[in-house]
Write an enzyme that holds these catalytic residues in place. Structure first.
Site, PDB file in Angstrom:
ATOM      1  N   ASP A   1     -41.560 -87.448 -30.736  1.00 58.45           N
ATOM      2  CA  ASP A   1     -40.213 -86.907 -30.889  1.00 58.45           C
ATOM      3  C   ASP A   1     -40.243 -85.729 -31.867  1.00 58.45           C
ATOM      4  OD1 ASP A   1     -37.498 -86.621 -30.936  1.00 58.45           O
ATOM      5  OD2 ASP A   1     -37.056 -88.533 -31.904  1.00 58.45           O
TER       6      ASP A   1
ATOM      7  N   TYR B   1     -38.684 -97.167 -31.954  1.00 57.71           N
ATOM      8  CA  TYR B   1     -37.357 -96.892 -31.406  1.00 57.71           C
ATOM      9  C   TYR B   1     -36.809 -98.079 -30.605  1.00 57.71           C
ATOM     10  CZ  TYR B   1     -37.826 -91.921 -32.611  1.00 57.71           C
ATOM     11  OH  TYR B   1     -37.972 -90.728 -33.260  1.00 57.71           O
TER      12      TYR B   1
ATOM     13  N   LYS C   1     -51.482 -92.728 -36.891  1.00 60.60           N
ATOM     14  CA  LYS C   1     -51.448 -92.887 -38.351  1.00 60.60           C
ATOM     15  C   LYS C   1     -52.269 -94.145 -38.633  1.00 60.60           C
ATOM     16  CE  LYS C   1     -49.910 -91.575 -42.396  1.00 60.60           C
ATOM     17  NZ  LYS C   1     -50.342 -90.345 -43.065  1.00 60.60           N
TER      18      LYS C   1
ATOM     19  N   ASP D   1     -40.622 -81.265 -30.989  1.00 62.83           N
ATOM     20  CA  ASP D   1     -39.636 -80.286 -31.466  1.00 62.83           C
ATOM     21  C   ASP D   1     -40.298 -79.210 -32.319  1.00 62.83           C
ATOM     22  OD1 ASP D   1     -37.533 -81.478 -30.185  1.00 62.83           O
ATOM     23  OD2 ASP D   1     -36.232 -81.499 -31.943  1.00 62.83           O
TER      24      ASP D   1
ATOM     25  N   ASP E   1     -49.865 -86.437 -39.875  1.00 58.32           N
ATOM     26  CA  ASP E   1     -49.546 -85.434 -40.905  1.00 58.32           C
ATOM     27  C   ASP E   1     -50.413 -84.184 -40.713  1.00 58.32           C
ATOM     28  OD1 ASP E   1     -51.500 -87.317 -41.468  1.00 58.32           O
ATOM     29  OD2 ASP E   1     -51.149 -87.352 -43.621  1.00 58.32           O
TER      30      ASP E   1
END
Ligand code: NAD
Length: 371
Positions: free
Chosen positions: A246, A135, A190, A250, A222
């Protein structure tokens, strides 16, 4: 102690008003000062994060933030959009650690999209690194590709990067938080594909050597996304980078039923923090008096605990929220048959009453919303 109150846009003003009401009845020695932020600040001062608002936030011990944004600002140039205020505050205050608890209250298990037995009693904490990763990584932009699958074609690119100190400090935050909970940290990465996250995994493992009393597991992102909906109660503290955090926070929010119930805290190295509900400004319901103020009220409780050193006052608020839910009071987002639908203000009044020991119970509420 000084609290900067930044209500923002949309339902931000409605829900922050309720949290301020709750803070006031605690009768604690703090001063609150309000300033515009987001679209409201753009209207008033031509910028979503005016100098005066930033100065107030910097001088305060904590910031209580509502939400910013409205579709009507979508055509503004990026630096003037309301959401830039949050990025600016994170950067200017150095808020690198984002705490998002996902708690499923027993009264709300039916509101989750998962089977009640999977979420009943859920209490997990997602800690998201907030100032690094893809980001913020440079360089980024658009250019003409010189290699890849289509040399000569227009392409866009971002840079994923993490430095050792950035990973070390968020790992310490996670292990220390786990010590106050169930002593388990799941570090999500990851590492099988990304160099950045192999490094993340290595550094988290090194930091773990200082916390032998805390269990550490590593999980690919994942798999973490799957496990969060398969067996969420297996997690205690989840720590991860900015982008994975992020998305996963959620996802975890939805396990609990409504995003209107979820508080969050973003802290810097000095424990100065910005406290806000996990949701946005909800322009679709703004001005209707139906938004759920509990996420903001619970954010105020986190603020008392983490930045203002008032754990007892925080516990009073948390118990009051539990109490109003037990009384059967519900805003529209968590309403179900057999419970009592109340407005934003009525929910705030009920929490105030529970905090001060004058439980209003459903029966004395005068005005309820039909439907
Ligand atoms: P949102 O979180 O505002 O709303 C998503 C859905 O959840 C909507 O249906 C909304 O009505 C509902 N909802 C949200 N909070 C609620 C509450 N307290 N009570 C009841 N229902 C609630 O997300 P969005 O619609 O994608 O974004 C709206 C605006 O908010 C956009 O401008 C976006 O950029 C901004 N936003 C701001 C923040 C922030 O200020 N931190 C975070 C996310 C989105």
């Amino acid at each position: 102690m000084k609290i900067a109150i930044l209500p923002g846009d949309g339902i931000g003003t409605e829900i922050v008003a309720e949290a301020v009401k709750v803070l006031k009845v605690l009768d604690l020695p703090f001063e609150m000062e309000t300033a515009p932020v987001g679209g409201a600040a753009y209207e008033a001062a031509g910028h979503p994060l005016p100098e005066s608002t930033l100065a107030l936030a910097k001088a305060a011990d904590a910031v209580l933030f509502g939400a910013v944004g409205d579709w009507k600002y979508d055509t503004l140039e990026r630096r003037l959009r309301p959401e830039q205020a949050i990025l600016g505050l994170r950067k200017e205050l150095g808020l690198f650690a984002n705490f998002r608890p996902a708690i499923c209250y027993p009264e709300l298990t039916h509101a989750s999209s998962l089977k009640p037995e999977l979420v009943a009693g859920l209490d997990i904490l997602i800690i998201r690194e907030l100032t690094g990763d893809i980001y913020f990584g440079q360089p980024r932009g658009r250019r003409t590709a010189v290699d890849g699958h289509f040399p000569g074609a227009e392409e866009a690119f971002d840079t994923m990067r993490y430095s050792r100190p950035e990973i070390e400090r968020i790992a310490h935050v996670a292990f220390q938080a786990a010590r106050k909970r169930h002593k388990k940290v799941t570090s999500v990465d990851k590492a099988n594909v990304l160099e950045t996250f192999q490094f993340w995994k290595d550094v988290v493992t090194e930091v773990h050597a200082q916390y032998p009393d805390v269990e550490l597991e590593h999980m690919y992102v994942d798999n973490a996304a799957m496990q969060l909906v398969k067996a969420p109660k297996k997690f205690d503290v989840v720590v991860t980078g900015n982008m994975f955090g992020d998305i996963l926070s959620d996802e975890a929010a939805m396990l609990t039923g409504s995003i209107g119930m979820l508080p969050s805290a973003s802290l810097n190295a000095a424990n100065q923090g910005l406290y806000e509900p996990s949701h946005g400004s909800a322009p679709d319901i703004a001005g209707k008096g139906i938004a759920n103020p509990l996420a903001t009220i619970l954010s105020a409780a986190m603020m008392l605990k983490f930045s203002l050193n008032q754990p007892e006052a925080a516990a009073r608020i948390e118990a009051a929220v539990q109490s109003v839910l037990s009384q059967g009071l519900r805003t529209a987002d968590i309403y179900s048959e057999g419970t009592r639908k109340v407005s934003t203000r009525e929910m705030g009044d009920a929490v105030v009453a529970a905090v001060t020991g004058n439980s209003v119970a459903g029966a004395t509420m005068t005005k309820t919303i039909k439907g």
